[in-house]
Design an enzyme around this catalytic site. Structure first.
Site, PDB file in Angstrom:
ATOM      1  CE  LYS A   1      23.539  46.582 -15.589  1.00  0.00           C
ATOM      2  NZ  LYS A   1      22.445  45.707 -16.072  1.00  0.00           N
TER       3      LYS A   1
ATOM      4  CE1 TYR B   1      24.290  41.442 -13.500  1.00  0.00           C
ATOM      5  CE2 TYR B   1      26.214  41.865 -14.872  1.00  0.00           C
ATOM      6  CZ  TYR B   1      25.045  42.315 -14.266  1.00  0.00           C
ATOM      7  OH  TYR B   1      24.621  43.613 -14.420  1.00  0.00           O
TER       8      TYR B   1
ATOM      9  CG  PHE C   1      20.559  36.924 -20.690  1.00  0.00           C
ATOM     10  CD1 PHE C   1      21.240  37.500 -19.623  1.00  0.00           C
ATOM     11  CD2 PHE C   1      19.319  36.333 -20.437  1.00  0.00           C
ATOM     12  CE1 PHE C   1      20.710  37.491 -18.340  1.00  0.00           C
ATOM     13  CE2 PHE C   1      18.780  36.331 -19.152  1.00  0.00           C
ATOM     14  CZ  PHE C   1      19.485  36.908 -18.100  1.00  0.00           C
TER      15      PHE C   1
ATOM     16  NE  ARG D   1      16.730  45.733  -7.515  1.00  0.00           N
ATOM     17  CZ  ARG D   1      17.116  44.907  -8.484  1.00  0.00           C
ATOM     18  NH1 ARG D   1      18.362  44.960  -8.956  1.00  0.00           N
ATOM     19  NH2 ARG D   1      16.275  44.055  -9.017  1.00  0.00           N
TER      20      ARG D   1
ATOM     21  CB  THR E   1      15.184  43.850 -14.461  1.00  0.00           C
ATOM     22  OG1 THR E   1      15.394  43.670 -13.064  1.00  0.00           O
ATOM     23  CG2 THR E   1      16.373  43.323 -15.235  1.00  0.00           C
TER      24      THR E   1
ATOM     25  NE  ARG F   1      17.754  48.942 -14.759  1.00  0.00           N
ATOM     26  CZ  ARG F   1      17.894  48.001 -13.818  1.00  0.00           C
ATOM     27  NH1 ARG F   1      16.847  47.654 -13.063  1.00  0.00           N
ATOM     28  NH2 ARG F   1      19.047  47.410 -13.626  1.00  0.00           N
TER      29      ARG F   1
ATOM     30  CG  ASN G   1      19.239  47.008 -17.470  1.00  0.00           C
ATOM     31  OD1 ASN G   1      20.465  47.023 -17.502  1.00  0.00           O
ATOM     32  ND2 ASN G   1      18.560  46.098 -16.799  1.00  0.00           N
TER      33      ASN G   1
ATOM     34  CG  HIS H   1      24.061  46.079 -10.630  1.00  0.00           C
ATOM     35  ND1 HIS H   1      23.336  44.922 -10.589  1.00  0.00           N
ATOM     36  CD2 HIS H   1      24.704  46.176  -9.437  1.00  0.00           C
ATOM     37  CE1 HIS H   1      23.536  44.324  -9.418  1.00  0.00           C
ATOM     38  NE2 HIS H   1      24.370  45.062  -8.702  1.00  0.00           N
TER      39      HIS H   1
ATOM     40  CD  GLU I   1      25.525  43.055  -6.275  1.00  0.00           C
ATOM     41  OE1 GLU I   1      25.183  44.250  -6.075  1.00  0.00           O
ATOM     42  OE2 GLU I   1      24.764  42.215  -6.793  1.00  0.00           O
TER      43      GLU I   1
HETATM   44  N1  LIG Z   1      16.175  38.377 -20.788  1.00  0.00           N
HETATM   45  C1  LIG Z   1      17.296  39.070 -20.767  1.00  0.00           C
HETATM   46  N2  LIG Z   1      17.951  39.365 -21.897  1.00  0.00           N
HETATM   47  C2  LIG Z   1      19.083  40.075 -21.897  1.00  0.00           C
HETATM   48  N3  LIG Z   1      19.667  40.561 -20.785  1.00  0.00           N
HETATM   49  C3  LIG Z   1      19.053  40.298 -19.633  1.00  0.00           C
HETATM   50  C4  LIG Z   1      17.843  39.558 -19.554  1.00  0.00           C
HETATM   51  N4  LIG Z   1      17.481  39.477 -18.253  1.00  0.00           N
HETATM   52  C5  LIG Z   1      18.416  40.142 -17.573  1.00  0.00           C
HETATM   53  N5  LIG Z   1      19.354  40.650 -18.390  1.00  0.00           N
HETATM   54  C6  LIG Z   1      20.530  41.415 -18.013  1.00  0.00           C
HETATM   55  O1  LIG Z   1      21.071  40.862 -16.829  1.00  0.00           O
HETATM   56  C7  LIG Z   1      21.075  41.844 -15.813  1.00  0.00           C
HETATM   57  C8  LIG Z   1      20.863  41.156 -14.498  1.00  0.00           C
HETATM   58  O2  LIG Z   1      19.594  40.604 -14.472  1.00  0.00           O
HETATM   59  P1  LIG Z   1      18.814  40.401 -13.122  1.00  0.00           P
HETATM   60  O3  LIG Z   1      17.722  39.458 -13.392  1.00  0.00           O
HETATM   61  O4  LIG Z   1      19.787  40.112 -12.041  1.00  0.00           O
HETATM   62  O5  LIG Z   1      18.143  41.812 -12.944  1.00  0.00           O
HETATM   63  P2  LIG Z   1      18.536  43.055 -12.052  1.00  0.00           P
HETATM   64  O6  LIG Z   1      18.988  42.591 -10.724  1.00  0.00           O
HETATM   65  O7  LIG Z   1      17.397  44.022 -12.065  1.00  0.00           O
HETATM   66  O8  LIG Z   1      19.657  43.708 -12.883  1.00  0.00           O
HETATM   67  P3  LIG Z   1      21.014  44.246 -12.349  1.00  0.00           P
HETATM   68  O9  LIG Z   1      21.621  43.079 -11.634  1.00  0.00           O
HETATM   69  O10 LIG Z   1      21.760  44.654 -13.579  1.00  0.00           O
HETATM   70  O11 LIG Z   1      20.647  45.380 -11.459  1.00  0.00           O
HETATM   71  C9  LIG Z   1      19.989  42.813 -16.220  1.00  0.00           C
HETATM   72  O12 LIG Z   1      20.161  44.096 -15.654  1.00  0.00           O
HETATM   73  C10 LIG Z   1      20.150  42.854 -17.694  1.00  0.00           C
HETATM   74  O13 LIG Z   1      21.241  43.700 -18.058  1.00  0.00           O
END
Ligand SMILES: Nc1ncnc2c1ncn2[C@@H]1O[C@H](COP(=O)(O)OP(=O)(O)OP(=O)(O)O)[C@@H](O)[C@H]1O
Length: 232
Positions: A87, A127, A135, A165, A171, A182, A192, A195, A206
């Site tokens: 990212k 997303y 958010f 993962r 996350t 991370r 973080n 992805h 994706e």
């Molecule tokens: N509570 C939150 N506040 C701010 N940003 C968030 C929050 N939860 C998730 N995110 C953002 O949204 C992204 C996607 O969230 P998701 O729950 O899909 O987790 P993930 O699958 O582990 O992450 P990613 O899809 O980025 O790998 C997170 O990586 C983070 O950047």
């Protein structure tokens, strides 16, 4: 830089063929690159710039053609594939090499790579399952505002979705173990840095979304594959 590289390749090909005296190739548009390739013949056509995110398509025959394999690979086999993205915060913090290196050293194979500022629609689609979250708007803006690009990658190998993962860590970095990407480099869920696809269905969606263009994922055989993947 890619535009200059492609232009240089075109110039070199033109010189080799003795085709046309060098001209001022100052533009980087894909259309111009393609038309130059067409004008200079097959060798020159080996470099062309596509519009989507500075991807360079090679007109040379892929190292190993495997037309039966979809871009998202074959989940559950050694050709399983996942989408991993560094990212904008990971790019800003100069962690691209570190992240690529971790996947390479594990033994996974890089089959897709691009640097881009994603269009808003792409980030929203990526997303989409989070669209109702408070958010969401901030997340899309952070991914797309251009303060730094995203590095999109497709990695291939056994269990790469699940293991990818695990390599990324939880996350929320507050819950990520030391030794994960991370856990080693992040403090906050909103920054973080990486992805990774969380399932075969996500990987398919994706990879198709980010690497759906022709030739954007390359099937190739690593010379050390037999030293990395075997059940003996
Ligand atoms: N509570 C939150 N506040 C701010 N940003 C968030 C929050 N939860 C998730 N995110 C953002 O949204 C992204 C996607 O969230 P998701 O729950 O899909 O987790 P993930 O699958 O582990 O992450 P990613 O899809 O980025 O790998 C997170 O990586 C983070 O950047």
């Amino acid at each position: 830089m890619f535009a200059r590289t492609a232009t240089a390749a075109l110039r070199q090909a033109a010189r080799r063929q003795g085709a046309i005296a060098a001209r001022a190739f100052s533009t980087s548009s894909s259309q111009t690159a393609r038309s130059l390739g067409a004008r200079f013949g097959t060798a020159a056509a080996a470099a062309a710039i596509a519009t989507a995110g500075y991807t360079i398509y090679s007109a040379q025959t892929p190292i190993q053609a495997d037309n039966a394999l979809p871009v998202y690979g074959a989940p559950g086999t050694s050709k399983e594939r996942t989408f991993i993205a560094v990212k904008p915060d990971g790019v800003q913090r100069n962690l691209v090499g570190e992240i690529i290196s971790r996947f390479e050293r594990r033994g996974y194979k890089l089959v897709g790579l691009k640097l881009l500022v994603p269009p808003v629609e792409l980030a929203k689609e990526h997303y989409a399952d989070l669209s109702s979250k408070p958010f969401f708007a901030g997340l899309v803006d952070y991914m797309t505002n251009g303060r730094a690009p995203v590095v999109g990658m497709v990695w291939e190998g056994p269990s790469v979705i699940k293991q990818g993962r695990i390599m990324l860590g939880a996350t929320d970095p507050k819950n990520s173990g030391t030794g994960t990407i991370r856990g080693d480099f992040c403090l906050s869920i909103g920054r973080n840095i990486v992805h990774g696809s969380d399932s075969a269905e996500s990987a398919e969606k994706e990879i198709s979304l980010w690497f759906g263009g022709k030739g954007e994922v390359v099937n190739w055989t690593s010379n050390n594959e037999e030293w990395v993947i075997s059940e003996n």
